[in-house]
Write a protein that holds these residues in place. Structure first.
Motif, short mmCIF file in Angstrom:
data_model
loop_
_atom_site.label_atom_id
_atom_site.label_comp_id
_atom_site.label_asym_id
_atom_site.label_seq_id
_atom_site.Cartn_x
_atom_site.Cartn_y
_atom_site.Cartn_z
N GLY A 197 106.73 14.92 2.33
CA GLY A 197 106.50 16.09 1.89
C GLY A 197 105.54 16.03 0.21
O GLY A 197 104.90 16.82 -0.14
N ARG A 200 102.58 14.65 1.13
CA ARG A 200 101.79 16.06 2.15
C ARG A 200 101.05 17.12 0.70
O ARG A 200 99.43 17.07 1.11
N ASP A 201 102.17 17.05 -0.24
CA ASP A 201 100.94 17.74 -1.13
C ASP A 201 100.19 17.04 -1.84
O ASP A 201 99.13 17.29 -2.83
N PHE A 204 97.13 17.96 0.48
CA PHE A 204 96.78 19.05 -0.88
C PHE A 204 95.72 19.57 -1.82
O PHE A 204 94.77 19.70 -1.46
N ARG A 205 96.22 18.26 -2.60
CA ARG A 205 95.42 18.29 -3.97
C ARG A 205 94.11 17.23 -3.70
O ARG A 205 93.75 17.69 -3.85
N SER A 318 104.40 6.46 -2.71
CA SER A 318 103.49 8.00 -3.04
C SER A 318 102.18 7.92 -3.73
O SER A 318 100.90 8.12 -3.69
#
Length: 325
Positions: A197, A200-201, A204-205, A318
């Protein structure tokens, strides 16, 4: 617009007719292919409107500019429900989409590239779901269905002239303008089935900040933000179906996010780059080594050896992924 009304318009006495080769069955076949999301394709040869060159050349002298579409066009025949036009394209048609009704195009002079693809409504009007390109030249005929964004770009020195048929609404209220889709910018494809997740974020950004077309592919539904740069495709069930779809879509220069080494190897072979969600970049220089190690570890596991798995995805991963991306 129903298929029947298309033929009623095309065959209306006093307006215009298609050549005999373009039968109703050919239209239905083309529309069925498009209905399942297939790319716009050329219809069989000799499928044009059969308008004499002297007729459309004379009419074109009276063409007026369309400031939205960035073309010059003039009506040849028809009524508000289905009208025939001739148009000259000096550079490119503004990318746009119609919500209701099909359009039929014939190239009568010059060559170009048609960029098109299905779209979906968004808060800003419409967004492209996928894009295809089709090289077209004089004599080619094709159908653009409702809901498909499309942009025709001139190629070469010869004048690009088209004859097209559509309802009047396509030149008025039923015309949603989109950003150009003809530029060959790199695209980002995401193997989203096992994507953490946090990664994925980050994607998106990044899609919003860099304004890069980002296409997620998975075999289970995923929630996506409403963005003109982000799209999602639900692949069919089955082993490696999503991976095969990404390989089909990717082109040289694109970027693929995946933790799957065989998929990374397949897209690198096509000239793309692959990035692991933990931040490792796969390229021609290292993919063979990574594939060898992966196959070796797989052999050990099959022989009964305990090899363990990757550690849990954490903040360090991340951050490395964001930096590499």
């Amino acid at each position: 617009m129903r298929v029947d009304s298309v033929f009623a318009g095309l065959n209306k006495k006093g307006d215009f007719v298609m050549t005999a080769v373009l039968t109703k069955s050919l239209y239905c076949q083309a529309l069925l292919q498009i209905a399942v999301g297939a790319p716009v394709a050329k219809l069989p040869s000799n499928s044009g409107f059969d308008i004499a060159q002297t007729v459309w050349q004379t009419a074109l002298e009276k063409a007026i500019p369309d400031q939205i579409a960035q073309i010059r066009h003039v009506c040849l025949a028809g009524d508000e429900s289905w009208r025939l036009h001739v148009a000259e394209i000096s550079d490119r048609v503004t990318c746009h989409v119609h919500e209701d009704g099909y359009e039929v195009y014939e190239i009568v002079s010059g060559s170009g590239t048609l960029y098109s693809g299905p779209s979906a409504k968004s808060s800003t009007g419409a967004r492209l779901l996928s894009r295809h390109s089709l090289q077209v030249t004089s004599g080619d005929v094709f159908i653009v269905p409702e809901g498909y964004a499309h942009q025709l770009v001139k190629r070469g020195d010869a004048p690009l002239v088209i004859i097209f048929a559509c309802p009047d609404s396509h030149l008025a209220e039923d015309r949603i303008v989109l950003a150009d889709i003809c530029e060959e910018h790199p695209k980002l494809f995401v193997d989203a089935d096992a994507l953490p997740g946090a990664a994925r974020d980050i994607l998106f950004r990044a899609a919003q900040r860099v304004k890069i077309t980002t296409h997620f592919v998975a075999n289970k539904p995923l929630r996506m933000p409403d963005s003109e740069y982000i799209s999602f495709e639900l692949a069919g069930q089955g082993f490696d179906v999503a991976d095969a779809r990404i390989v089909e879509l990717v082109s040289a220069g694109d970027i693929v996010v995946t933790a799957d080494i065989p998929l990374a190897a397949a897209v690198v072979e096509k000239g793309a780059l692959a990035v692991d969600p933990r931040g490792e970049l796969y390229s021609d220089e290292n993919i063979k080594e990574r594939l060898f190690v992966r196959d070796f570890m797989d052999t050990l596991r099959k022989s009964g050896a305990t090899t363990g798995g990757p550690p849990p995805y954490g903040i360090k991963d991340s951050r490395a992924f964001a930096a590499q991306l």
